[in-house]
Design a protein around this motif. Structure first.
Motif, PDB file in Angstrom:
ATOM      1  N   ALA A   1       0.828  -1.211   0.000  1.00  0.00           N
ATOM      2  CA  ALA A   1       0.000   0.000   0.000  1.00  0.00           C
ATOM      3  C   ALA A   1       0.859   1.256   0.000  1.00  0.00           C
ATOM      4  O   ALA A   1       0.585   2.213  -0.743  1.00  0.00           O
ATOM      5  N   GLU A   2       1.928   1.253   0.798  1.00  0.00           N
ATOM      6  CA  GLU A   2       2.814   2.419   0.861  1.00  0.00           C
ATOM      7  C   GLU A   2       3.529   2.625  -0.472  1.00  0.00           C
ATOM      8  O   GLU A   2       3.625   3.739  -0.980  1.00  0.00           O
TER       9      GLU A   2
ATOM     10  N   SER B   1       1.159   3.920  -3.199  1.00  0.00           N
ATOM     11  CA  SER B   1       0.847   5.329  -2.963  1.00  0.00           C
ATOM     12  C   SER B   1       2.021   6.224  -3.344  1.00  0.00           C
ATOM     13  O   SER B   1       1.861   7.228  -4.042  1.00  0.00           O
TER      14      SER B   1
ATOM     15  N   SER C   1      -7.692  -1.763  -0.716  1.00  0.00           N
ATOM     16  CA  SER C   1      -8.442  -1.242  -1.864  1.00  0.00           C
ATOM     17  C   SER C   1      -9.087   0.110  -1.679  1.00  0.00           C
ATOM     18  O   SER C   1      -9.443   0.506  -0.574  1.00  0.00           O
ATOM     19  N   ASP C   2      -9.265   0.778  -2.813  1.00  0.00           N
ATOM     20  CA  ASP C   2     -10.172   1.918  -2.922  1.00  0.00           C
ATOM     21  C   ASP C   2     -11.539   1.419  -3.376  1.00  0.00           C
ATOM     22  O   ASP C   2     -12.558   2.006  -3.062  1.00  0.00           O
TER      23      ASP C   2
ATOM     24  N   PRO D   1      -9.435   6.243   5.285  1.00  0.00           N
ATOM     25  CA  PRO D   1      -8.364   7.219   5.083  1.00  0.00           C
ATOM     26  C   PRO D   1      -7.046   6.544   4.699  1.00  0.00           C
ATOM     27  O   PRO D   1      -6.807   5.382   5.018  1.00  0.00           O
ATOM     28  N   LYS D   2      -6.234   7.297   4.004  1.00  0.00           N
ATOM     29  CA  LYS D   2      -4.889   6.851   3.634  1.00  0.00           C
ATOM     30  C   LYS D   2      -3.890   7.848   4.180  1.00  0.00           C
ATOM     31  O   LYS D   2      -4.207   9.023   4.265  1.00  0.00           O
ATOM     32  N   PRO D   3      -2.700   7.435   4.519  1.00  0.00           N
ATOM     33  CA  PRO D   3      -2.217   6.060   4.456  1.00  0.00           C
ATOM     34  C   PRO D   3      -2.886   5.206   5.526  1.00  0.00           C
ATOM     35  O   PRO D   3      -3.321   5.707   6.561  1.00  0.00           O
ATOM     36  N   ARG D   4      -2.961   3.912   5.248  1.00  0.00           N
ATOM     37  CA  ARG D   4      -3.608   2.984   6.177  1.00  0.00           C
ATOM     38  C   ARG D   4      -2.564   2.164   6.914  1.00  0.00           C
ATOM     39  O   ARG D   4      -1.724   1.522   6.303  1.00  0.00           O
TER      40      ARG D   4
END
Length: 105
Positions: free
Chosen positions: A21-22, A25, A45-46, A67-70
């Motif tokens: 995920a990081e 992003s 996921s989005d 919210p992100k970052p997760r």
């Protein structure tokens, strides 16, 4: 990516999810991630697309509003649990998951 974390132990799988995920992003990447884990799909996921059995067709699309970052702590949030429940309900409607306790009460 087709179930790239399936053979990993739970803690390594969690760390790989955070790392993926990081990286996605940071690099502005779009990743199509196939998994049988509902919580993994929601975490990464989005949008979650649920597919039917053969022939594989998209039967549902669920927007994930987290919210992100997760970080892993997001899995304890009410919104995360709600999204997992939404995806689970799709699989119940498809007959893939059968909650016997729920249907017998």
């Amino acid at each position: 990516m087709d179930e790239p974390f399936a053979a990993l132990d739970a803690m390594t799988r969690d760390q790989m999810s955070v790392d993926l995920a990081e990286m996605a992003s940071r690099l502005g990447m779009t990743v199509l991630f196939v998994t049988h884990s509902i919580s993994e799909a929601v975490f990464l996921s989005d949008r979650v697309f649920v597919m039917s059995a053969r022939p594989g067709r998209i039967t549902a699309e669920i927007d994930i509003a987290l919210p992100k970052p997760r970080g892993l702590h997001v899995r304890e949030s009410a919104k995360f649990v709600e999204h997992v429940g939404d995806v689970t309900k799709v699989f119940e409607r498809l007959g893939v998951l059968k909650d016997r306790q729920h249907t017998n009460s």
